[in-house]
Scaffold this active site. Structure first.
Site, mmCIF file in Angstrom:
data_model
loop_
_atom_site.group_PDB
_atom_site.id
_atom_site.type_symbol
_atom_site.label_atom_id
_atom_site.label_comp_id
_atom_site.label_asym_id
_atom_site.label_seq_id
_atom_site.Cartn_x
_atom_site.Cartn_y
_atom_site.Cartn_z
ATOM 1 C CE LYS A 41 10.689 -26.352 -16.675
ATOM 2 N NZ LYS A 41 9.997 -27.508 -17.281
ATOM 3 C CE1 TYR A 267 -13.472 -4.971 -5.124
ATOM 4 C CE2 TYR A 267 -11.328 -5.943 -4.645
ATOM 5 C CZ TYR A 267 -12.095 -4.939 -5.229
ATOM 6 O OH TYR A 267 -11.482 -3.913 -5.908
ATOM 7 C CG MET A 315 -4.842 -6.923 -9.247
ATOM 8 S SD MET A 315 -5.414 -5.986 -10.683
ATOM 9 C CE MET A 315 -6.749 -7.028 -11.262
#
Length: 377
Positions: A41, A267, A315
């Site tokens: 899974k 950031y 990101m």
């Protein structure tokens, strides 16, 4: 300078020899004849469900388990033709797909069984299913007290064949052996009742990875292997020191620059240099490996040395301090999880630095499809 290839700026190496080793290590501890169901899974816990399933079939597993109908259909489309158990629930409108793909649904309630039997009647086709018993998880499955009355109805259904019955010993994941034994006793009491009534169900299974290794009395006819196959820790400790990690996560250095002191990085400038610093940008971020968003005081391996991550993960990239690694160059391999030289960054180390629980291998399941899987022998 290392190779810069646009198709593999970040990748996960999946070591199939380690996968095979882990399977055989467990198999050697099982009673002869005990069957093995491999759990694939969540894209085989991030390792790639199709390729891992193909390998596991070659290695001799008897069945596959997935969480969703979609996962099962993907395997069938890719010619994975051994029995596949769908552990989760299936919506009523999708039940026909179970028949069409030759899948084993889990029965979590009587309503599901009635729907399957009715669909089978309309199709003139019988379907096999496994009944799930909730001995303590609190999610899917019938409670032990209600089982016998429902099983009496199931065995009379014309188009439904009760091919298996199982439970999940969830308490063993926290190392609470006494609670796990209570779950096994509850399940065994039900098995005794079935035997007394002359009801034979071919496949009985209760053990997942930690139970296989720590609770041999729960072996039954078949065991379900998940995290142990992938060499992952359970509860921040390995189930067995013989298991080998199957996955390594790697990326490349894409830029290197010299900055002065009092330079804000990332950031929010959460890191400020205290002196002239050589910084490297790596082509991997939290959109690739979600755990990077939570990583505190993390490190990577470059040129066989540890390089601290500085500033927040972005990101699409990370920034690391390579001031002490003079030979570091654009294109170099950087290991986020795995080994390089004598150094190693393990899944459990990352889990601890991220505050991520490893009971259900959360870390590798946070690896996105942007990370290419590369399979090595």
């Amino acid at each position: 300078m290392g190779d810069m290839n646009k198709t593999n700026l970040n990748w996960a190496e999946i070591n199939m020899s380690a996968l095979h080793h882990n399977l055989e290590m467990v198999r050697s501890q099982l009673t002869a004849g005990t069957r093995i169901m491999a759990v694939v899974k969540a894209n085989a816990y991030g390792h790639g469900a199709v390729e891992v399933s193909r390998a596991l079939i070659d290695y001799g597993v008897d069945a596959i388990a997935v969480a969703t109908l979609g996962e099962a259909v993907e395997l069938r489309v890719n010619q994975i033709n051994i029995p596949i158990l769908v552990l989760g629930t299936v919506a009523g409108q999708d039940i026909e797909e179970l028949f069409e793909q030759g899948l084993l649904p889990s029965l979590n309630n009587l309503e599901m069984a009635l729907c399957l039997n009715e669909c089978g009647r309309k199709r003139g086709q019988k379907i096999k299913a496994h009944l799930r018993i909730d001995t303590g998880m609190g999610s899917y499955g019938l409670l032990p007290d209600e089982c016998m009355q429902i099983i009496d109805k199931l065995v009379k259904m014309e188009y439904l064949e009760l091919d298996g019955i199982y439970t999940h010993i969830n308490t063993i994941y926290g190392g609470r052996r006494e609670d796990a034994i209570k779950q096994v006793s509850s399940f065994e009491h039900l098995m005794t009742q079935l035997r007394q009534r002359g009801i034979h169900i071919p496949m009985v299974h209760a053990s997942s990875s930690p139970a296989v290794l720590k609770l041999p009395e729960a072996e039954y006819d078949m065991v379900r292997l998940g995290i142990v196959l992938y060499g992952l820790p359970c509860g921040n400790q390995f189930l067995d020191d013989r298991v080998r990690a199957v996955m390594q996560i790697k990326t490349r250095v894409v830029t290197i620059k010299e900055v002065g002191s009092d330079f804000g990085v990332g950031y929010g400038c959460t890191f400020t240099t205290m002196s002239p610093t050589r910084i490297a940008t790596l082509a991997i971020g939290y959109a690739d490996a979600g755990f990077l968003h939570f990583l505190k005081d993390g490190e990577v391996l470059i040129c066989k040395q540890r390089a601290p991550i500085i500033g927040k993960s972005c990101m699409d990239h990370l920034i690391v301090d390579v001031t002490h690694i003079k030979e570091a160059a654009v294109g170099d391999e950087a290991v986020v999880m795995g080994e390089q030289g004598d150094e190693r960054i393990s899944a459990e180390e990352i889990a601890m630095r991220s505050g991520i629980c490893m009971d259900n291998c959360d870390l590798v399941c946070l690896l996105s499809s942007r990370v290419q899987r590369v399979y090595i022998k």
